[in-house]
Motif scaffolding. Structure first.
Motif, PDB file in Angstrom:
ATOM      1  N   PHE A 126       0.841  -1.194   0.000  1.00 14.98           N
ATOM      2  CA  PHE A 126       0.000   0.000   0.000  1.00 14.98           C
ATOM      3  C   PHE A 126       0.879   1.247   0.000  1.00 14.98           C
ATOM      4  N   LYS A 127       0.242   2.392  -0.229  1.00 14.19           N
ATOM      5  CA  LYS A 127       0.850   3.687   0.055  1.00 14.19           C
ATOM      6  C   LYS A 127       0.198   4.206   1.330  1.00 14.19           C
ATOM      7  N   TRP A 128       0.953   4.962   2.123  1.00 15.69           N
ATOM      8  CA  TRP A 128       0.537   5.231   3.498  1.00 15.69           C
ATOM      9  C   TRP A 128       0.444   6.716   3.800  1.00 15.69           C
ATOM     10  N   VAL A 129      -0.551   7.062   4.632  1.00 12.72           N
ATOM     11  CA  VAL A 129      -0.679   8.408   5.188  1.00 12.72           C
ATOM     12  C   VAL A 129      -0.929   8.248   6.682  1.00 12.72           C
ATOM     13  N   GLY A 130      -0.127   8.910   7.486  1.00  9.81           N
ATOM     14  CA  GLY A 130      -0.261   8.791   8.926  1.00  9.81           C
ATOM     15  C   GLY A 130       1.013   9.242   9.628  1.00  9.81           C
ATOM     16  N   PRO A 131       1.209   8.799  10.869  1.00 10.77           N
ATOM     17  CA  PRO A 131       0.341   7.866  11.605  1.00 10.77           C
ATOM     18  C   PRO A 131      -0.893   8.543  12.197  1.00 10.77           C
ATOM     19  N   ILE A 132      -1.885   7.702  12.497  1.00 10.65           N
ATOM     20  CA  ILE A 132      -3.079   8.183  13.194  1.00 10.65           C
ATOM     21  C   ILE A 132      -2.824   8.088  14.691  1.00 10.65           C
ATOM     22  N   VAL A 133      -2.582   6.893  15.178  1.00 12.16           N
ATOM     23  CA  VAL A 133      -2.205   6.655  16.577  1.00 12.16           C
ATOM     24  C   VAL A 133      -1.312   5.423  16.616  1.00 12.16           C
ATOM     25  N   GLN A 134      -0.723   5.173  17.766  1.00 12.96           N
ATOM     26  CA  GLN A 134       0.051   3.960  17.975  1.00 12.96           C
ATOM     27  C   GLN A 134      -0.900   2.826  18.347  1.00 12.96           C
ATOM     28  N   GLY A 135      -0.756   1.695  17.699  1.00  9.52           N
ATOM     29  CA  GLY A 135      -1.610   0.554  17.995  1.00  9.52           C
ATOM     30  C   GLY A 135      -0.942  -0.426  18.955  1.00  9.52           C
ATOM     31  N   LYS A 136      -1.718  -1.410  19.393  1.00  6.14           N
ATOM     32  CA  LYS A 136      -1.180  -2.453  20.271  1.00  6.14           C
ATOM     33  C   LYS A 136      -1.988  -3.730  20.063  1.00  6.14           C
ATOM     34  N   THR A 137      -1.300  -4.795  19.667  1.00  7.16           N
ATOM     35  CA  THR A 137      -1.942  -6.084  19.438  1.00  7.16           C
ATOM     36  C   THR A 137      -1.442  -7.075  20.476  1.00  7.16           C
ATOM     37  N   GLU A 138      -2.374  -7.810  21.094  1.00  5.30           N
ATOM     38  CA  GLU A 138      -2.014  -8.726  22.166  1.00  5.30           C
ATOM     39  C   GLU A 138      -2.666 -10.096  21.968  1.00  5.30           C
ATOM     40  N   VAL A 139      -2.189 -11.055  22.744  1.00  6.12           N
ATOM     41  CA  VAL A 139      -2.790 -12.389  22.804  1.00  6.12           C
ATOM     42  C   VAL A 139      -3.575 -12.483  24.104  1.00  6.12           C
ATOM     43  N   PHE A 140      -4.871 -12.826  23.994  1.00  3.70           N
ATOM     44  CA  PHE A 140      -5.763 -12.909  25.154  1.00  3.70           C
ATOM     45  C   PHE A 140      -6.176 -14.351  25.407  1.00  3.70           C
ATOM     46  N   THR A 141      -6.284 -14.695  26.708  1.00  2.00           N
ATOM     47  CA  THR A 141      -6.771 -16.016  27.106  1.00  2.00           C
ATOM     48  C   THR A 141      -7.853 -15.848  28.175  1.00  2.00           C
ATOM     49  N   ALA A 157       1.289  12.472  -5.760  1.00  2.00           N
ATOM     50  CA  ALA A 157       0.916  13.851  -5.433  1.00  2.00           C
ATOM     51  C   ALA A 157      -0.299  13.887  -4.528  1.00  2.00           C
ATOM     52  N   LEU A 158      -1.229  12.957  -4.706  1.00  2.00           N
ATOM     53  CA  LEU A 158      -2.416  12.905  -3.849  1.00  2.00           C
ATOM     54  C   LEU A 158      -2.055  12.403  -2.459  1.00  2.00           C
ATOM     55  N   ILE A 159      -1.162  11.421  -2.379  1.00  2.00           N
ATOM     56  CA  ILE A 159      -0.680  10.944  -1.079  1.00  2.00           C
ATOM     57  C   ILE A 159      -0.042  12.094  -0.307  1.00  2.00           C
ATOM     58  N   GLU A 160       0.755  12.898  -0.998  1.00  2.00           N
ATOM     59  CA  GLU A 160       1.421  14.042  -0.352  1.00  2.00           C
ATOM     60  C   GLU A 160       0.401  15.065   0.143  1.00  2.00           C
ATOM     61  N   ARG A 161      -0.656  15.285  -0.620  1.00  2.00           N
ATOM     62  CA  ARG A 161      -1.703  16.234  -0.189  1.00  2.00           C
ATOM     63  C   ARG A 161      -2.386  15.744   1.079  1.00  2.00           C
ATOM     64  N   PHE A 162      -2.703  14.457   1.123  1.00  2.27           N
ATOM     65  CA  PHE A 162      -3.336  13.904   2.324  1.00  2.27           C
ATOM     66  C   PHE A 162      -2.399  14.003   3.523  1.00  2.27           C
ATOM     67  N   GLN A 163      -1.109  13.715   3.309  1.00  3.58           N
ATOM     68  CA  GLN A 163      -0.158  13.762   4.412  1.00  3.58           C
ATOM     69  C   GLN A 163      -0.022  15.190   4.948  1.00  3.58           C
ATOM     70  N   LYS A 164       0.033  16.163   4.040  1.00  2.00           N
ATOM     71  CA  LYS A 164       0.122  17.563   4.473  1.00  2.00           C
ATOM     72  C   LYS A 164      -1.142  17.993   5.205  1.00  2.00           C
ATOM     73  N   ALA A 165      -2.290  17.515   4.731  1.00  8.33           N
ATOM     74  CA  ALA A 165      -3.553  17.855   5.388  1.00  8.33           C
ATOM     75  C   ALA A 165      -3.604  17.272   6.791  1.00  8.33           C
ATOM     76  N   LEU A 166      -3.151  16.023   6.954  1.00 11.79           N
ATOM     77  CA  LEU A 166      -3.127  15.405   8.286  1.00 11.79           C
ATOM     78  C   LEU A 166      -2.206  16.182   9.219  1.00 11.79           C
ATOM     79  N   LYS A 167      -1.054  16.586   8.716  1.00  9.55           N
ATOM     80  CA  LYS A 167      -0.118  17.363   9.528  1.00  9.55           C
ATOM     81  C   LYS A 167      -0.747  18.676   9.971  1.00  9.55           C
ATOM     82  N   ALA A 168      -1.470  19.325   9.063  1.00  2.00           N
ATOM     83  CA  ALA A 168      -2.128  20.589   9.406  1.00  2.00           C
ATOM     84  C   ALA A 168      -3.215  20.380  10.443  1.00  2.00           C
TER      85      ALA A 168
END
Length: 250
Positions: free
Chosen positions: A106-121, A223-234
């Protein structure tokens, strides 16, 4: 050659100019994307029949920053959305763990937040594990195509793949599997929705803490990925950004 009357000639010229004028009649490239998400509280979920969540609110603010009208967001079970994101052109899928195995898909825009994946029992089982190797021989479950399922697969660990988180958690609650690998926030939300007591389960291992991103199909213009990344930063610099995080994460 038959000559047009002056009024007709003027109308014809006006129509020709409207069609040929640069920048007119062309939608923003962001309006040609198909936006897809899943039920994943508190990032993206339905509330009173409408989509809500941190990543949904951020995306709407990014559109405003880019001068793009709000676009339809399609809600699918994650396995279907993930398959479409791989195959269909001009798609954006969120919220997705940005893992090493997915990096080139994929191409990426972010980060949004830090995630956390665990094993549950089940706490009552008294099971413990310190590494993926310790899970060998366990009955495992995970939602298909999510980060946790990919980690189990890459480690050579067989698991039951479910379409939805509540199906996997239900299997654990009924003791049909020994453990479930899942995003921590998602696990607690769906367990509560199923009416399972909070103390009934326990996390025994953290699988990853990769960040969550907006994932775009590879044919999306850079160019569209860059626009989204700049918008997220703003957007993250706006005065109300901290309050938005507090609303959904605290």
């Amino acid at each position: 050659m038959r000559h047009l009357p002056l009024p007709a000639l003027l109308i014809t010229f006006a129509l020709f100019a409207a069609v040929c004028a640069p920048g007119t009649g062309h939608a923003d490239p962001a309006e040609h994307l198909t936006y897809m998400t899943e039920e994943y509280w508190p990032m993206n979920y339905t509330r009173n029949g409408r989509l809500a969540g941190l990543s949904v609110e951020l995306l709407k603010r990014m559109w405003r920053e880019m001068g793009v009208p709000e676009q339809p967001i399609h809600l699918f079970p994650w396995p279907r959305a993930y398959d479409m994101g791989h195959v269909d052109p001009r798609t954006m899928l969120f919220s997705m763990y940005r893992t090493k195995g997915r990096e080139s898909d994929f191409k990426w825009v972010g980060p949004i937040v830090q995630g956390k994946t665990e094993v549950f029992t089940l706490r009552s089982r008294g099971l413990n594990a310190r590494s993926l190797k310790d899970l060998g021989g366990w009955r495992l479950a995970a939602v298909r195509d999510v980060a946790s399922a990919n980690i189990l697969r890459d480690a050579g660990l067989p698991y039951s793949g479910s379409r939805t988180p509540d199906t996997a958690i239900g299997m654990l609650a009924r003791d049909r599997v020994d453990a479930v690998a899942m995003d921590a926030l998602q696990f607690h939300h769906f367990a509560a929705r199923l009416g399972c007591p909070f103390g009934e389960f326990k996390p025994i291992m953290t699988l990853c803490t990769d960040p969550l991103y907006y994932a775009f199909s590879l044919d999306t213009p850079d160019a569209l990925i860059e626009r989204f990344q700049k918008a997220l930063k703003a957007v993250t610099r706006e005065p109300g950004y901290r309050a938005l995080l507090d609303r959904y994460l605290n």
